[in-house]
Design an enzyme around this catalytic site. Sequence first.
Site, short mmCIF file in Angstrom:
data_model
loop_
_atom_site.label_atom_id
_atom_site.label_comp_id
_atom_site.label_asym_id
_atom_site.label_seq_id
_atom_site.Cartn_x
_atom_site.Cartn_y
_atom_site.Cartn_z
N GLU A 47 36.46 39.52 29.81
CA GLU A 47 37.30 39.61 31.01
C GLU A 47 36.41 39.59 32.25
O GLU A 47 35.52 40.43 32.39
CB GLU A 47 38.13 40.89 30.97
CG GLU A 47 38.86 41.23 32.24
CD GLU A 47 39.41 42.64 32.23
OE1 GLU A 47 39.60 43.21 33.33
OE2 GLU A 47 39.64 43.20 31.14
N THR A 78 41.74 42.69 36.97
CA THR A 78 42.10 43.15 38.32
C THR A 78 42.96 42.11 39.03
O THR A 78 42.73 41.75 40.18
CB THR A 78 40.84 43.50 39.15
OG1 THR A 78 39.89 44.20 38.33
CG2 THR A 78 41.21 44.40 40.32
N LYS A 138 47.07 48.57 28.64
CA LYS A 138 45.69 49.02 28.87
C LYS A 138 45.74 50.46 29.39
O LYS A 138 46.19 50.71 30.50
CB LYS A 138 45.02 48.11 29.90
CG LYS A 138 43.59 48.50 30.22
CD LYS A 138 43.00 47.58 31.28
CE LYS A 138 43.45 47.96 32.67
NZ LYS A 138 42.67 47.29 33.72
#
Length: 222
Positions: A47, A78, A138
């Site tokens: 990521e 993000t 998450k």
Amino acid sequence: MELATPRPPVLDLLRRERLVAVLRGADADALTAATAVLAANGVRLIELTLSSDAGLTALRRVAADRTLPPDTVLGAGTVLTRDQARAAIDAGARYLVTPGVTEEVLAEGVDQGVPVLCGALTPSEAMAAVRLGATAVKLFPAYAVGGARYLRDLRAPLPDVPFIAIGGIALDDIADYFAAGAVAVGVGSPLLREAGTDSSPAALAALAERARAYVAATSAER
């Protein structure tokens, strides 16, 4: 012409690989180099966060890099807005990651058929994420709310929600998170360290060693 082997869905990859490397930084060159090192040392889910423009630049570069192992799966982290989601997908992201329940990002992921790993901390947030189409939830920041013990308690009423634990996870913590029911762990600064800003041979060699250690630790729990 030989057809490429279809890749399994992201949730299946999370369950199989059990490790997501989270790269954050403001140096696109360092992030690009770090991605290559991680992929070469067995990390399959990587990521690149969009907390700076460098993340999107590095994502675009590595998505076009045909020398990476073909089973490397790149994501964007993000992701806060629909525009960021679109830009990340255009750059080559195969999954999106949000720090919280961001409805417009989830909607874009659903519209484009791109999985979203949605950040959540409470039962209400986890339930909202699933209702809005999150592929997995998450748990972030996991360490700040009690770590594996909190995850175990959270899963008691939500046993079917696939949780990824992220935030301050050291090698010695991995077994506890898996025992608590995490399908995978996400590791950022404990793995990346200085390689987020330093692409020297010494920094990359140290990153490679840490990557192998995390891959071994997660593989032991499969």
